[in-house]
Design an enzyme around this catalytic site. Structure first.
Site, mmCIF file in Angstrom:
data_model
loop_
_atom_site.group_PDB
_atom_site.id
_atom_site.type_symbol
_atom_site.label_atom_id
_atom_site.label_comp_id
_atom_site.label_asym_id
_atom_site.label_seq_id
_atom_site.Cartn_x
_atom_site.Cartn_y
_atom_site.Cartn_z
ATOM 1 N N ASN A 11 -66.722 34.341 -86.141
ATOM 2 C CA ASN A 11 -66.808 35.720 -85.668
ATOM 3 C C ASN A 11 -65.443 36.314 -85.314
ATOM 4 O OD1 ASN A 11 -69.476 35.829 -86.258
ATOM 5 N ND2 ASN A 11 -70.204 35.452 -84.167
ATOM 6 N N ARG A 81 -72.735 40.726 -92.440
ATOM 7 C CA ARG A 81 -72.915 41.684 -91.362
ATOM 8 C C ARG A 81 -71.586 42.369 -91.004
ATOM 9 N NH1 ARG A 81 -76.360 44.910 -89.112
ATOM 10 N NH2 ARG A 81 -75.730 45.489 -87.038
ATOM 11 N N ARG A 110 -80.730 46.097 -85.885
ATOM 12 C CA ARG A 110 -79.318 45.947 -85.522
ATOM 13 C C ARG A 110 -78.601 47.266 -85.787
ATOM 14 N NH1 ARG A 110 -77.299 40.222 -87.908
ATOM 15 N NH2 ARG A 110 -75.646 40.454 -86.367
ATOM 16 N N PRO A 111 -78.874 48.272 -84.918
ATOM 17 C CA PRO A 111 -78.269 49.590 -85.152
ATOM 18 C C PRO A 111 -76.756 49.558 -84.952
ATOM 19 C CG PRO A 111 -79.363 49.519 -83.008
ATOM 20 C CD PRO A 111 -79.662 48.214 -83.689
ATOM 21 N N ILE A 112 -76.060 50.573 -85.501
ATOM 22 C CA ILE A 112 -74.613 50.664 -85.264
ATOM 23 C C ILE A 112 -74.268 52.007 -84.614
ATOM 24 C CG2 ILE A 112 -73.927 48.991 -87.029
ATOM 25 C CD1 ILE A 112 -73.115 51.408 -88.804
ATOM 26 N N ASP A 113 -75.252 52.565 -83.906
ATOM 27 C CA ASP A 113 -75.033 53.884 -83.281
ATOM 28 C C ASP A 113 -73.831 53.885 -82.318
ATOM 29 O OD1 ASP A 113 -77.024 52.178 -81.858
ATOM 30 O OD2 ASP A 113 -76.780 53.677 -80.292
ATOM 31 N N GLN A 114 -73.621 52.780 -81.607
ATOM 32 C CA GLN A 114 -72.510 52.748 -80.644
ATOM 33 C C GLN A 114 -71.157 52.710 -81.368
ATOM 34 O OE1 GLN A 114 -73.102 53.076 -77.189
ATOM 35 N NE2 GLN A 114 -75.071 53.542 -78.116
ATOM 36 N N ASP A 293 -76.375 33.058 -80.156
ATOM 37 C CA ASP A 293 -76.157 32.304 -81.396
ATOM 38 C C ASP A 293 -76.487 30.820 -81.244
ATOM 39 O OD1 ASP A 293 -75.332 34.653 -82.514
ATOM 40 O OD2 ASP A 293 -73.197 34.212 -82.392
ATOM 41 N N ILE A 315 -81.142 39.409 -76.555
ATOM 42 C CA ILE A 315 -80.201 40.206 -77.375
ATOM 43 C C ILE A 315 -80.864 40.695 -78.674
ATOM 44 C CG2 ILE A 315 -77.881 40.299 -78.391
ATOM 45 C CD1 ILE A 315 -77.632 39.486 -75.488
ATOM 46 N N ARG A 385 -72.922 30.681 -94.834
ATOM 47 C CA ARG A 385 -72.252 31.894 -94.366
ATOM 48 C C ARG A 385 -71.367 31.617 -93.172
ATOM 49 N NH1 ARG A 385 -76.833 36.683 -94.099
ATOM 50 N NH2 ARG A 385 -76.867 37.073 -96.330
HETATM 51 N N1 EPU Z 1 -76.704 47.373 -80.432
HETATM 52 C C1 EPU Z 1 -77.112 48.683 -80.396
HETATM 53 N N2 EPU Z 1 -76.282 49.625 -80.957
HETATM 54 C C2 EPU Z 1 -75.102 49.311 -81.553
HETATM 55 C C3 EPU Z 1 -74.703 47.965 -81.578
HETATM 56 C C4 EPU Z 1 -75.526 47.006 -81.006
HETATM 57 O O1 EPU Z 1 -78.162 49.011 -79.880
HETATM 58 O O2 EPU Z 1 -74.418 50.218 -82.045
HETATM 59 C C5 EPU Z 1 -77.567 46.341 -79.821
HETATM 60 C C6 EPU Z 1 -78.077 45.336 -80.863
HETATM 61 O O3 EPU Z 1 -79.271 45.800 -81.462
HETATM 62 C C7 EPU Z 1 -78.269 44.093 -80.036
HETATM 63 C C8 EPU Z 1 -77.181 44.202 -78.967
HETATM 64 O O4 EPU Z 1 -76.774 45.554 -78.953
HETATM 65 O O5 EPU Z 1 -79.525 44.144 -79.404
HETATM 66 C C9 EPU Z 1 -75.987 43.323 -79.206
HETATM 67 O O6 EPU Z 1 -75.469 43.527 -80.519
HETATM 68 P P1 EPU Z 1 -73.949 43.268 -80.864
HETATM 69 O O7 EPU Z 1 -73.381 44.528 -81.402
HETATM 70 O O8 EPU Z 1 -73.266 42.640 -79.712
HETATM 71 O O9 EPU Z 1 -74.050 42.207 -82.028
HETATM 72 P P2 EPU Z 1 -73.412 42.248 -83.458
HETATM 73 O O10 EPU Z 1 -72.033 42.821 -83.411
HETATM 74 O O11 EPU Z 1 -74.380 42.795 -84.441
HETATM 75 C C10 EPU Z 1 -72.232 39.927 -83.185
HETATM 76 C C11 EPU Z 1 -72.163 38.669 -83.978
HETATM 77 C C12 EPU Z 1 -73.507 37.965 -83.914
HETATM 78 C C13 EPU Z 1 -73.823 37.661 -82.458
HETATM 79 C C14 EPU Z 1 -73.782 38.941 -81.621
HETATM 80 C C15 EPU Z 1 -73.970 38.706 -80.145
HETATM 81 C C16 EPU Z 1 -70.598 39.107 -85.728
HETATM 82 C C17 EPU Z 1 -70.370 39.450 -87.144
HETATM 83 N N3 EPU Z 1 -71.855 39.008 -85.346
HETATM 84 O O12 EPU Z 1 -73.279 40.705 -83.761
HETATM 85 O O13 EPU Z 1 -73.358 36.767 -84.628
HETATM 86 O O14 EPU Z 1 -75.126 37.122 -82.368
HETATM 87 O O15 EPU Z 1 -72.504 39.595 -81.824
HETATM 88 O O16 EPU Z 1 -73.015 37.816 -79.672
HETATM 89 O O17 EPU Z 1 -69.646 38.904 -84.968
HETATM 90 C C18 EPU Z 1 -74.148 34.931 -85.821
HETATM 91 O O18 EPU Z 1 -72.988 34.504 -85.786
HETATM 92 O O19 EPU Z 1 -75.135 34.248 -86.203
HETATM 93 C C19 EPU Z 1 -74.411 36.280 -85.363
HETATM 94 C C20 EPU Z 1 -75.540 36.922 -85.604
#
Ligand code: EPU
Length: 406
Positions: A11, A81, A110-114, A293, A315, A385
């Site tokens: 990551n 991702r 897994r939204p990216i709104d933020q 994770d 999460i 992956r």
């Molecule tokens: N979320 C929102 N809006 C956003 C972004 C996130 O609502 O714009 C919510 C998500 O739906 C979730 C929470 O916030 O419920 C946390 O999501 P986060 O953004 O922290 O996770 P991510 O960036 O999608 C990364 C890792 C994941 C790891 C999580 C939590 C990468 C590429 N992915 O995901 O890794 O589980 O942080 O630590 O770094 C893995 O390695 O298997 C994996 C899934």
């Protein structure tokens, strides 16, 4: 009994490689894991016009001076991702990015709104163009950004987009995971001015230009944890070298509570069995809490602990797809809302099982090590992956595991 060295962090790797697009000079990144996500990013950077030299297990050098592209097509982004980091990196590089919505493991919405809210605050306009996110800014300008949820991806993306924006950006409610600190260190070694990474307020003073650097990424926290769990599962005596024990405290504490002996040195952890393993309760949380994770591999371990364990996933709401497979192997598990109730059993049995996501794959490998008989694991590309040659590493510790082509 055995010794194993952990690979570089997945990551971290997937954040640092796109970050190399922020400058027009060679950046050399060392200790990268040789995994599919890294290969996918290399292909994407080359398509964008960057020169990339990769020597697996040694280093990756990215020279983005000739990179003129800003479009990352769907077939590339769906491979991982972290393709969403191309949005922040390209916005930071040239104020323009067109990137398909990210792929990756299906573990819930897994939204990216933020992320997008952060880009807008920095001056970008966002358009949804049929599955592609198009972001454009005439000028990236600093701002204060308060995340509504703690997001690892959002924090990293805004750091990338803000590193060269005009003025001082402050991210409030930032994620604190070790790879956020590692990205900040990488950016700072390129001449960026990032402070506060590892706390929930990160301050970024934008700079006009960044320069090349050589950087070594931190060891993989989740691979370390998976190996610790595998050692506990097999009642082995295993020393994991090259890791950062302070990143592992939430897991070490739970293993100790279960009755497993865990001893930490500066850069190694030894896991040893000690009589019966007890049931425990786990709730996933953002760092420094118990990492989501590791929830799936830990669930496998608890299937044979004495008593009833609970595992609550806070999460990702659908990170439970491994449970049906564990049941087929004899586990006694019930899912209630987002909490798994696990009644420890004396034995589990090998069965053919299918991987649905990366950490489900790790969970099934752990279960296969615990089970009597042969476990056949299908769809192993998910595991590749994020884990470097997992079967070779486990075999070197004495596991009977091999990969077969079908
Ligand atoms: N979320 C929102 N809006 C956003 C972004 C996130 O609502 O714009 C919510 C998500 O739906 C979730 C929470 O916030 O419920 C946390 O999501 P986060 O953004 O922290 O996770 P991510 O960036 O999608 C990364 C890792 C994941 C790891 C999580 C939590 C990468 C590429 N992915 O995901 O890794 O589980 O942080 O630590 O770094 C893995 O390695 O298997 C994996 C899934």
């Amino acid at each position: 009994m055995g010794d194993i060295t952990v690979s570089g962090g997945k990551n971290t790797a997937v954040a640092v490689i796109p970050a190399a697009l922020l400058c027009n000079a060679p950046c050399t990144i060392e200790n990268l894991p040789d995994i599919e996500d890294v290969h996918a990013l290399i292909d994407i950077l080359r398509d964008l016009g960057a020169k990339v030299d990769y020597v697996p297990d040694r280093s990756l050098t990215v020279d983005a001076s000739g990179a003129t592209g800003y479009h990352v097509p769907f077939f590339q982004t769906k491979r991982l991702r972290a393709s969403y980091y191309l949005l922040g990196a390209l916005l930071g590089r040239c104020g323009k990015a067109e990137v398909a919505y990210p792929g990756g493991c299906d573990i819930g919405s897994r939204p990216i709104d933020q992320h997008l809210k952060g880009f807008v605050a920095l001056g970008a306009k966002i358009e949804d163009r049929g599955g592609m996110v198009y972001a454009k800014a005439d000028r990236m300008t600093a701002n204060d950004i308060f995340f509504d949820v703690v997001t690892v991806g959002g924090t990293i993306n805004v750091m990338l987009a803000a590193a060269r924006a005009e003025g001082n950006t402050v991210i409030y409610n930032a994620a604190k995971e070790p790879h956020i600190v590692d990205l900040a260190n990488f950016l700072n070694s390129m001449g960026a001015r990032v402070k506060g990474a590892g706390t929930d307020v990160i301050r970024i003073r934008g700079v006009k230009e960044l320069h090349g650097c050589t950087y070594t990424v931190i060891p993989d926290q989740i691979e370390t944890g998976t190996l610790m769990i595998a050692a506990a599962a097999t009642r082995g005596d295993v020393t994991i070298h090259g890791c950062i024990p302070t990143h592992m405290e939430a897991l070490s504490a739970k293993l100790l509570e279960m009755g497993v002996r865990v001893t930490e040195n500066d850069d190694s952890i030894r896991v040893r069995p000690q009589g019966e393993q007890r049931a425990v309760n786990i709730k996933t949380q953002v760092y420094p809490g118990f990492p989501t994770d590791l929830q799936q591999p830990m669930t496998s371990l608890l299937c044979m602990a004495n008593g009833v364990s609970t595992v609550s996933e806070t999460i990702f709401e659908q990170r439970f797809k491994h449970l049906d497979e564990l049941r087929r192997m004899g586990a006694k598990i019930r899912l209630m809302d987002r909490t798994v109730l696990i009644e420890g059993v004396r034995e589990m049995y090998g069965a053919p099982v299918t991987v649905t996501d990366l950490r489900a794959g790790a969970a099934l490998v752990v279960a296969g090590l615990m089970a009597k008989g042969v476990t056949e694991i299908y769809e192993t590309s998910y595991i590749d992956r994020g884990y470097e040659r997992i079967e070779e590493k486990l075999r070197s510790l004495g596991a009977d595991i091999r990969r077969e082509k079908i």
